[in-house]
Every structure is written in structure tokens, then in C-alpha cells.
Design an enzyme around this catalytic site. Structure first.
Site, PDB file in Angstrom:
ATOM      1  N   GLY A  69      13.575  -8.302  -5.219  1.00 39.74           N
ATOM      2  CA  GLY A  69      13.499  -6.849  -5.291  1.00 39.74           C
ATOM      3  C   GLY A  69      14.775  -6.229  -4.724  1.00 39.74           C
ATOM      4  N   THR A  70      15.283  -6.835  -3.672  1.00 43.73           N
ATOM      5  CA  THR A  70      16.510  -6.331  -3.042  1.00 43.73           C
ATOM      6  C   THR A  70      17.663  -6.329  -4.045  1.00 43.73           C
ATOM      7  OG1 THR A  70      15.802  -7.111  -0.876  1.00 43.73           O
ATOM      8  CG2 THR A  70      18.170  -6.786  -1.177  1.00 43.73           C
ATOM      9  N   ASN A 149       6.162   0.867   1.671  1.00 44.35           N
ATOM     10  CA  ASN A 149       5.713  -0.432   2.146  1.00 44.35           C
ATOM     11  C   ASN A 149       4.962  -0.357   3.470  1.00 44.35           C
ATOM     12  OD1 ASN A 149       8.629   0.230   2.320  1.00 44.35           O
ATOM     13  ND2 ASN A 149       8.630  -1.315   3.930  1.00 44.35           N
ATOM     14  N   GLN A 177       6.217  -2.464  -4.161  1.00 42.28           N
ATOM     15  CA  GLN A 177       4.868  -2.528  -3.567  1.00 42.28           C
ATOM     16  C   GLN A 177       3.780  -2.080  -4.532  1.00 42.28           C
ATOM     17  OE1 GLN A 177       3.964  -3.886  -0.812  1.00 42.28           O
ATOM     18  NE2 GLN A 177       5.898  -4.110   0.285  1.00 42.28           N
ATOM     19  N   SER A 197       9.391  -7.071  -7.538  1.00 44.52           N
ATOM     20  CA  SER A 197       9.581  -8.295  -6.764  1.00 44.52           C
ATOM     21  C   SER A 197       8.396  -9.216  -6.988  1.00 44.52           C
ATOM     22  CB  SER A 197       9.715  -7.955  -5.278  1.00 44.52           C
ATOM     23  OG  SER A 197       9.713  -9.133  -4.511  1.00 44.52           O
ATOM     24  N   HIS A 199       7.273 -11.868  -5.260  1.00 42.44           N
ATOM     25  CA  HIS A 199       6.437 -12.410  -4.172  1.00 42.44           C
ATOM     26  C   HIS A 199       5.418 -11.429  -3.628  1.00 42.44           C
ATOM     27  CE1 HIS A 199       8.395 -10.870  -0.343  1.00 42.44           C
ATOM     28  NE2 HIS A 199       9.371 -10.619  -1.179  1.00 42.44           N
ATOM     29  N   THR A 235      22.863 -19.221 -14.643  1.00 45.46           N
ATOM     30  CA  THR A 235      21.752 -19.908 -15.316  1.00 45.46           C
ATOM     31  C   THR A 235      20.428 -19.397 -14.759  1.00 45.46           C
ATOM     32  OG1 THR A 235      23.126 -21.836 -15.686  1.00 45.46           O
ATOM     33  CG2 THR A 235      20.747 -22.181 -15.794  1.00 45.46           C
ATOM     34  N   CYS A 323      11.313  -4.982  17.064  1.00 50.24           N
ATOM     35  CA  CYS A 323      11.882  -5.297  18.364  1.00 50.24           C
ATOM     36  C   CYS A 323      13.326  -5.699  18.152  1.00 50.24           C
ATOM     37  CB  CYS A 323      11.109  -6.437  19.001  1.00 50.24           C
ATOM     38  SG  CYS A 323      11.561  -6.675  20.719  1.00 50.24           S
TER      39      CYS A 323
HETATM   40  C1  LIG Z   1       9.522  -1.264  -0.999  1.00 49.66           C
HETATM   41  C2  LIG Z   1      10.272  -2.555  -0.999  1.00 49.66           C
HETATM   42  N1  LIG Z   1      11.440  -2.648  -1.645  1.00 49.66           N
HETATM   43  C3  LIG Z   1      12.153  -3.781  -1.690  1.00 49.66           C
HETATM   44  C4  LIG Z   1      11.719  -4.912  -1.034  1.00 49.66           C
HETATM   45  C5  LIG Z   1      12.553  -6.142  -1.095  1.00 49.66           C
HETATM   46  O1  LIG Z   1      12.026  -7.092  -1.989  1.00 49.66           O
HETATM   47  P1  LIG Z   1      12.460  -8.641  -1.837  1.00 49.66           P
HETATM   48  O2  LIG Z   1      11.732  -9.152  -0.636  1.00 49.66           O
HETATM   49  O3  LIG Z   1      11.990  -9.281  -3.115  1.00 49.66           O
HETATM   50  O4  LIG Z   1      13.925  -8.663  -1.687  1.00 49.66           O
HETATM   51  C6  LIG Z   1      10.520  -4.865  -0.305  1.00 49.66           C
HETATM   52  C7  LIG Z   1      10.043  -6.052   0.448  1.00 49.66           C
HETATM   53  O5  LIG Z   1       9.416  -5.941   1.469  1.00 49.66           O
HETATM   54  C8  LIG Z   1       9.771  -3.660  -0.299  1.00 49.66           C
HETATM   55  O6  LIG Z   1       8.629  -3.554   0.371  1.00 49.66           O
END
Ligand SMILES: Cc1ncc(COP(=O)(O)O)c(C=O)c1O
Length: 377
Positions: A69-70, A149, A177, A197, A199, A235, A323
Site C-alpha cells: 500500500g505504501t 486506520n 483499510q 494493500s 495484507h 518481474t 513510544c
Molecule cells: C491507511 C493505510 N495506508 C497505507 C498503509 C500501508 O500499507 P502497507 O503496509 O501495505 O505498506 C497502511 C498500513 O497500515 C494503512 O493503514
């Protein structure tokens, strides 16, 4: 263990693992190869693309597989910024985005772009009128998350889509999310770029996708081969794509029923906490919220201590606070919502999912009042 941290990550479902394993064994071809093994892998990736597309109602050709997702967020924001640099240098976002969006925007600020971070209200919702008021002739992109999130608050994305399309500006939404938990329809909502994303919906970590609607300009930032229609070289992660596709297919079939089940569980947890634990308060919008998410602040308690006490009892949750170098910093999201630090410091996120059941909620409700009382005393 009672796992109530599904917004952090989800376990890979057995059906998803079964779907992906052959691509680590006998079906190991490279999708770019011309021979049969290559064509088999290529077909599997394209089938997966169709499944992802079906879940968010876009054309399969509009799905670009990414490593997370990042990466999808970075590709959307930096890719559009670079593509439209000649047209304008202004981006609009909110104060409660995930770091994948907010830090991509900060990076662009250092490179000469202007970023307006529109405030949210106490419920975490952004006002579409405030977004529209921030538009200037230089605005090239609006990036607003679909669901937060930490609190689960659902942003008014459909309204933003209407504004963005009327003003001829791209709308990007980080729907990491939301996808697989609630219906997300890029056509109906006028979303040009959507981040996903794997996962978060029972596919493995390190899988993701960016939906780039037809005609939207995004400059690629990984250069190499012609994979993903020249939008992301390298790839393909064939097994990852297959797994992601399978997870999307399962979500398509089960999402609505599961959302109703989780909302009932979450609401019972919420009611139980509010009646049994004095000084507990809900963060975010109770009406516009992901069905699985509950963010609660326990006044007079340090969230990390409560998190660890729950962990010792076999319950996994997450705290809104982080923290850092020995000091407890409260969540930037809760701070942006105007929640006082002394309240935010005691905030815990319960995020429910597939393997939670009624007994889990009962167990947590039995434990919590004592743990909170002990920490307070
Ligand atoms: C709102 C949101 N955006 C992006 C991400 C990032 O996704 P990834 O963990 O696949 O990089 C997260 C992951 O916690 C998320 O909650």
C-alpha cells in the site's frame, strides 16, 4: 491468542495460501517468457488482475500491482506530481493521513510543491467544502483516505469525487483499510487513483496495487522492463498477485455478510466497554465508521501499559500512542482531531476480523474493567 488487531495486518487465509503455493513450486514461470510456463504465469497474473478490478469496479487494465500500500500511495502522489508539474504545484490532503501519504507529500514540499493539509473535525471527518475552498488554479491532486486506520472514520469520498471531477482535478484515495471490508466503487465515486494493500484482506504482506483510471497521467518511478504496461518495471510477484486476486475474490463473495457480523461484534464490545469501564470514551465517528474498528480512550491510563496487560492475558490490540525514545507520544491522528493529549494517551484500537467470535468479545469485556482499574490505582 485473541487477535483484535486486523487493521495492523491479517493472517493469510488457507484458500489464499493454497492458490499461491503452486507458483512457488511447479508453476514458476516468468510472465515475460514466451514458452508455456511463461504463458501460464502471465495468465495467472491477468486473472488476478481481473479479480482485483472486480472488487473495486475498474477495468483490469487500470490495476498496477505494487509491493505494498505504501508503494501505491507513493506512486500515486509522486507520479501525478511529476506528470502534472507543468500544470500546477499544489496538492490538497488532510491532517489524518497515513504516513505513506503524509510523508510522500512532505517529500514533495521539499521539492518545491505546495501542500495544503485540511483539518478534520472532532469525529475525524473532513468537510468537503473545506477541501473545495482549498482548491487554487495550481491544484493538481486531492488525496484523502477512504477509511482512517486508527479510528475507522469513513471520509466523504463520493462527495470529494464529485467536487474533484467538477473542478477537473485528480482524486487519489488511500483505501488500504476499506477495500475488502466495505464496497469501494471507483467509477461511481469518481476516484482516479486508489491504493490497496493485500495484507489487510488476508493476502500476504508485500502485495498491493494502485488503480490508475484510464487517461490519468502517472510518471513511473521504477525504471526497467515493460511490465505492468510500462507503469512499474520488475518481474512480477506472481504468487503474490495470485494470492491478492484470490483474497479479492473471497472478499467479493463474503464482504457484506462479514461486515454485518463484525459490526454486531464491535457494537457489543463498544456497549460493554462504555457500561463497564467508567471514563471510557469513543474516538472518531460512531456513525460513519469501518464495521470492524473501535478506538477507545481510557482516561488516566497509559495505552501502552494497557496494551501490555492485555497482551499478557493473550489479547492483541494496538495503541494509538507511539513510544519514541522512551517518551510516550500520543497519536498524531487523535491530536489532529482535537482530542486532548491526556485522553489520547490512553487510547486503544480494537480492530476485529474473520476469526473473532462472540466468546472473544465476552473474554475482553471480562478482562478490561479489572485491568483498567488496576492501572489507574
Ligand atoms: C491507511 C493505510 N495506508 C497505507 C498503509 C500501508 O500499507 P502497507 O503496509 O501495505 O505498506 C497502511 C498500513 O497500515 C494503512 O493503514
Amino acid at each position: 491468542m485473541i487477535y483484535m488487531d486486523y487493521n495492523a495486518t491479517t493472517p493469510v487465509r488457507p484458500e489464499v495460501l493454497d492458490a499461491m503455493l503452486p507458483f512457488y513450486r511447479e508453476r514458476f514461470g516468468n510472465p515475460s517468457s514466451i514458452h508455456r510456463a511463461g504463458r501460464d504465469a502471465k495468465r495467472a497474473v491477468e486473472e488476478a488482475r481481473e479479480r482485483v478490478a472486480r472488487l473495486v469496479n475498474c477495468d483490469p487494465a487500470e490495476v498496477v500491482f505494487t509491493s505494498s500500500g505504501t508503494e501505491a500511495d507513493n506512486m500515486a502522489i509522486k507520479g501525478v506530481a511529476e506528470a502534472l508539474r507543468g500544470r500546477g504545484n499544489h496538492i490538497i490532503t488532510t491532517t489524518v493521513e497515513h504516513p505513506a501519504v503524509s510523508n510522500a507529500c512532505s517529500y514533495l514540499e521539499q521539492a518545491g510543491f505546495e501542500v495544503t493539509r485540511v483539518d478534520v473535525g472532532r469525529t475525524g471527518l473532513v468537510d468537503p467544502e473545506a477541501i473545495e475552498a482549498a482548491i487554487t488554479p495550481q491544484t493538481i491532486l486531492i488525496s484523502v483516505m477512504f477509511a482512517n486506520n486508527e479510528t475507522g472514520t469513513l471520509m466523504p469520498v463520493a462527495q470529494l469525487g464529485e467536487i474533484a471531477s467538477r473542478r477537473r482535478i485528480y482524486l487519489h484515495s488511500d483505501a488500504v483499510q476499506a477495500v475488502g471490508r466495505l464496497p469501494v466503487d471507483v467509477r461511481e465515486m469518481n476516484i482516479q487513483l486508489l491504493s490497496l494493500s493485500g495484507h489487510k484482506l488476508h493476502a500476504p504482506k508485500g502485495t498491493g496495487a494502485l488503480v490508475v483510471r484510464k487517461g490519468v497521467k502517472v510518471v513511473p518511478f521504477i525504471h526497467g522492463g515493460a511490465q505492468e504496461r510500462n507503469r512499474r518495471a520488475g518481474t512480477e510477484n506472481v504468487a503474490g498477485a495470485v494470492a491478492f486476486g484470490k483474497a479479492c475474490e473471497l472478499a467479493c463473495d463474503e464482504m457484506m455478510q462479514e461486515a454485518r457480523r463484525l459490526a454486531l461484534l464491535r457494537d457489543r464490545l463498544e456497549e460493554g466497554i462504555l457500561t463497564r469501564v467508567p471514563g471510557a470514551q469513543i474516538n472518531g465517528s460512531r456513525g460513519r465508521r469501518l464495521p470492524n474498528t473501535l478506538s477507545v480512550s481510557f482516561e488516566g491510563v497509559a495505552a501502552d501499559s494497557l496494551l501490555m496487560s492485555l497482551d499478557l492475558e493473550g489479547v492483541a490490540v494496538s495503541s494509538g500512542a507511539a513510544c519514541s525514545s522512551g517518551t510516550l507520544r500520543s497519536s498524531a491522528v487523535l491530536a489532529a482531531m482535537g482530542i486532548p493529549p491526556e485522553i489520547a494517551r490512553g487510547s486503544i484500537r480494537f480492530s476485529l476480523g474473520l476469526y473473532n467470535c462472540d466468546e472473544d468479545v465476552t473474554r475482553v469485556l471480562d478482562l478490561l474493567p479489572h485491568l483498567v482499574e488496576r492501572l489507574r490505582s
